[in-house]
Structure formats: structure tokens, C-alpha cells
Scaffold this motif. Structure first.
Motif, PDB file in Angstrom:
ATOM      1  N   UNK A 251       0.802  -1.224   0.000  1.00 10.86           N
ATOM      2  CA  UNK A 251       0.000   0.000   0.000  1.00 10.86           C
ATOM      3  C   UNK A 251       0.837   1.278   0.000  1.00 10.86           C
ATOM      4  N   UNK A 252       2.165   1.156   0.113  1.00 11.74           N
ATOM      5  CA  UNK A 252       3.007   2.336   0.275  1.00 11.74           C
ATOM      6  C   UNK A 252       2.979   3.264  -0.930  1.00 11.74           C
ATOM      7  N   UNK A 253       2.691   4.531  -0.676  1.00 13.66           N
ATOM      8  CA  UNK A 253       2.676   5.554  -1.721  1.00 13.66           C
ATOM      9  C   UNK A 253       3.392   6.830  -1.271  1.00 13.66           C
ATOM     10  N   UNK A 254       3.298   7.148   0.022  1.00 13.51           N
ATOM     11  CA  UNK A 254       3.776   8.438   0.525  1.00 13.51           C
ATOM     12  C   UNK A 254       5.093   8.267   1.264  1.00 13.51           C
ATOM     13  N   UNK A 255       6.186   8.853   0.776  1.00 15.86           N
ATOM     14  CA  UNK A 255       7.479   8.724   1.466  1.00 15.86           C
ATOM     15  C   UNK A 255       7.412   9.273   2.891  1.00 15.86           C
TER      16      UNK A 255
END
Length: 451
Positions: A251-255
Motif C-alpha cells: 500500500x506504500x505511496x507516501x514517502x
């Protein structure tokens, strides 16, 4: 500064200008001459030559052949993570002594990885005795800490062995003398034109000792408080690492932070909630067993470690009334849980919100020296230090938490300290305690007279 530059070769032969001093201690590093390192901070940031070794087992390489790099790395990490977790369970089964040996082994390996980075950066100077003194100081510090542990937890054994009594009695003086010998050796090893670099490495070694050895000693201290205080914090960090990786992977999208570009807010938040649930359930499971909740003590009769006791109040089931809001949601008025489960929430919160900053600190260190991992010991994971950067911070928090909110007077430790005293001192304490108990009404006067 100008005056120093004007001196040139005149004056004191040991005096050098800023320019000369910079030239003497300047590092002959790959990054400075346009080697393999990138251009960022090229002028003043040392670079460790990258390792090209691939330690991935052949059967794993064949199994993941054909997958794209992202899934290939995920599969390798997953398989080796399961292998490490299985090994961890085996160590738990073998008991406290084996866990202490494992902690000691990990400590030595982490120390080696950090020292090797320094050695690989500064090796062109061939600094006298650098590696020898680094390992000597490691032995000194371990002698001090393990001697303290021997005196605190092995009182019965110390009483039986005359040589141990001498070592315990003068332990701190011996430790200081041994360290002082290393300090003198360092001073004698100083070589002109290498002074600054040698002091850099002296500081490098001591900071490494502070980060690695001191905190690994706290891990062992936590273990002696009860294996649950060792297992739950360690498992929380492992769980948070896995949960954050999985949530970030899918689900990772935002650093999250520039120091670690692969970390994402989705992984950080998902890891937090997953770790809270995991810690709460694990605390419930372990709190039921004496083997995990009782302090680890040395039994002089059987010459073995034992974990037998009447469980303290935090490991006894209690009934708690839920807040009114939760009563309406859950339709329960009360809930039966172990108080330790509440403490596990505090441990899980720290391990998932603050613990990762230990990893960010390690990432900053690696970026400073332009390396991807501390070593290549574990394929897909890096070095041992890459896996335990958060564990040391968690161990320190757990130790402080126990000292602040959990630990109370320990009768067995008090008794061990009394047994070390001279007979007349023991008799004096006995008489003082008898008078105190009589004044408090705990011992009736008649019983006191009979004694």
C-alpha cells in the motif's frame, strides 16, 4: 588562522599550519578522486568501497529466478526471515543461557561490522594498533558489565568460590586497571601526522561500545527480570519491521523520511496498529506461564538457572471496568485481562513509533559513508546491525520502563547482599530487624523474648 599560515616551517617543529594539518590527516578515499561514490558531499564525505558479494543460497536464486527484482527481493527476505524466526524459537527452547550466548554473539558481530567500516575508510593510513585496541576495549567493557552481572545475579555461586569472591570484591578496580592499560597503549601508539585520525578512531571505537555493548548489556538485564521482558520487546520490534514492510510493499505511496526513501507513511501507520494487536495478544499468551514471567535466578543446589516463583500481581488476571463509550460499542461492562497486557501497549507504542528512529539513525550513518548495508551477512537483509538497529533502542526503553514502573524491592537480591557481609554485620542487621518488627507489632513481645 592567518598567523598560523604565515609560520611556514619556522618555529616549533611540532607546530603545523591549518593547511599542513589538513594535508596530514586528509583521507585518500575513492570518493575524493572520483571513484565509485556519487558526487554528493564528495569533497568531505568518506566512502566505503561497495561490496559485490552475493551470499544468497543457490537454491533460493533458482527458486526466484524469473521474478521481477521487487518480488525476488521480497521472497528472499521472507524465506530468510522465517528461518531467523525459527532459530529464535529454538534459542528460547534452549533457555536463558543460550539466549545470553546469542546476545553476546550478536553484540560481537555488530561491533565488528561498525569497526570494519571505520577500518575500510581509514585503512590507507595503516593506523598502529587500531583494530587490536578496538577489540581490546571490547573485552574490557564486557569484562566490566558481565562482572557486574555475576555479582548481582550469582551471589550464591560467588559465596562458594574463593577466587570469585576476590574478583567480585575488587571488580571495579580491576576493570579500571585493565581499561587504563588500553588507554596507555593508545597514547603510546600515537604517531606524528596521524594524530587527528587516531583520535577520530579512538572516538569511533568508544561510541560503538556505547551503542552496542552498553545496550546489549541492558538486554541481558531485561532477561533476568523475566523472559517475558526479553521476548515481548524483541518480538514487538520484529513484528513492527515485518508489518511496516508488508503494508509499505502493498500500500506504500507516501514517502516517510528522506534518510530512508523506501519507508512510507502507509507502512509506518500500518505497522503501528499491527504491532499493537500483536503485542497485546503475545502478552496474553506468555503471561500464563511461570517459565516466562518469573525472574531468572541461579539455583546453587542444582547449578542451573530457574524461573520458579509466585507470579507478581501484573501477571495475575484482573477484572477492569470499560469506559462508558467502549461499553456502548462492545456491549461489555467489564473485561478480564492481565495487567501486563496494558504494559504491552506502552511497549508496542514505543516500538512502533519511536523504535524505527533507531533504524533511521542507522540509515543516516550508512548514508554518511555511502554504503547500502553494514555488511552482507544475511542475503536480502544486509548485516546483523541492519537487523538489530531498532532492538538496542527498544532494549534501553524496556530497561528504563522496568526500573521506573515495574521493579520493586527484590528479597532474593537483598538476601544475596546480606550473605556477603561478615557474621557480626549479619547479626547486627538481624537484631535491628527483630527490634523493628517488634516495634511494628509484627512480632509479639513473647515471641521476641523466646528468640
Amino acid at each position: 588562522m592567518t598567523e598560523l599560515r604565515k609560520r611556514g616551517g619556522g618555529g616549533d617543529p611540532d607546530s603545523v599550519s591549518d593547511k599542513e594539518a589538513d594535508g596530514e590527516d586528509r583521507l585518500d578515499l575513492p570518493g575524493e578522486a572520483g571513484g565509485d561514490c556519487d558526487g554528493e558531499y564528495k569533497a568531505d564525505t568518506p566512502c566505503v568501497p561497495p561490496s559485490t558479494a552475493d551470499n544468497t543460497p543457490q537454491f533460493l536464486k533458482e527458486a526466484v529466478e524469473g521474478l521481477n527484482p521487487r518480488w525476488k527481493n521480497c521472497c528472499i527476505r521472507g524465506v530468510l526471515s522465517m528461518a531467523m524466526i525459527s532459530g529464535f524459537f529454538m534459542m528460547i527452547y534452549l533457555g536463558p543461557i543460550m539466549l545470553i550466548v546469542v546476545v553476546m554473539t550478536i553484540q560481537i558481530k555488530c561491533f565488528q561490522e561498525i569497526i570494519d567500516i571505520g577500518y575500510r575508510v581509514y585503512h590507507s593510513y595503516e593506523l598502529p594498533w587500531f583494530r587490536t585496541l578496538s577489540w581490546y576495549f571490547l573485552v574490557c567493557v564486557n569484562y566490566f558489565f558481565y562482572g557486574e552481572t555475576l555479582a548481582e545475579y550469582f551471589g550464591a555461586l560467588v559465596q562458594r568460590e574463593e577466587p570469585l569472591q576476590f574478583l567480585v570484591r575488587y571488580h571495579r578496580f580491576i576493570s579500571f586497571a585493565v581499561y587504563l592499560a588500553g588507554f596507555c597503549m593508545f597514547v603510546l601508539s600515537l604517531v606524528k601526522k596521524h594524530y587527528r585520525l587516531q583520535f577520530y578512531m579512538f572516538a569511533w571505537t568508544h561510541v560503538t561500545l556505547l551503542i552496542v555493548v552498553t545496550q546489549s548489556h541492558l538486554v541481558i538485564q531485561n532477561l533476568f527480570e523475566g523472559m517475558i521482558w526479553f521476548l515481548v520487546p524483541v518480538s514487538i520490534v520484529i513484528c513492527n519491521d515485518i508489518m511496516a514492510y508488508l503494508f509499505g510493499f502493498f500500500f506504500g505511496r507516501t514517502p516517510l523520511i528522506k534518510l530512508s526513501p523506501k519507508k512510507t507513511w502507509e507502512g509506518f501507520i500500518g505497522g503501528f496498529f499491527g504491532t499493537l494487536v500483536f503485542g497485546f495478544i503475545l502478552a496474553y499468551l506468555l503471561a500464563q506461564f511461570q517459565y516466562f514471567v518469573c525472574p531468572v535466578e541461579y539455583n546453587s543446589e542444582t547449578n542451573r538457572f530457574t524461573a520458579e516463583c509466585e507470579p507478581s500481581d501484573i501477571f495475575v488476571m484482573h477484572e477492569y471496568t470499560l469506559p462508558f463509550t467502549l461499553q456502548n460499542i462492545l456491549r461489555w461492562k467489564t473485561v478480564n485481562i492481565y495487567p501486563y497486557q496494558i504494559h504491552s501497549v506502552a511497549l508496542s507504542t514505543f516500538g512502533s513509533l519511536i523504535g524505527p528512529f533507531g533504524g533511521f539513525f542507522a540509515s543516516g550513518f550508512k548514508r554518511a559513508f555511502k554504503i547500502k548495508d553494514f555488511a552482507d551477512t544475511i542475503p536480502g537483509h544486509g548485516g546483523i546491525m541492519d537487523r538489530f538497529d531498532c532492538q538496542y533502542l527498544m532494549a534501553t526503553f524496556t530497561h528504563v520502563y522496568i526500573a521506573s514502573f515495574i521493579r520493586g524491592p527484590n528479597p532474593s537480591k537483598v538476601l544475596q547482599q546480606l550473605l556477603v557481609l561478615q557474621p557480626e554485620q549479619q547479626l547486627s542487621i538481624f537484631n535491628a530487624m527483630r527490634d523493628r518488627l517488634r516495634d511494628s507489632g509484627i512480632l509479639p513481645p513473647a515471641a521476641t523474648e523466646a528468640m
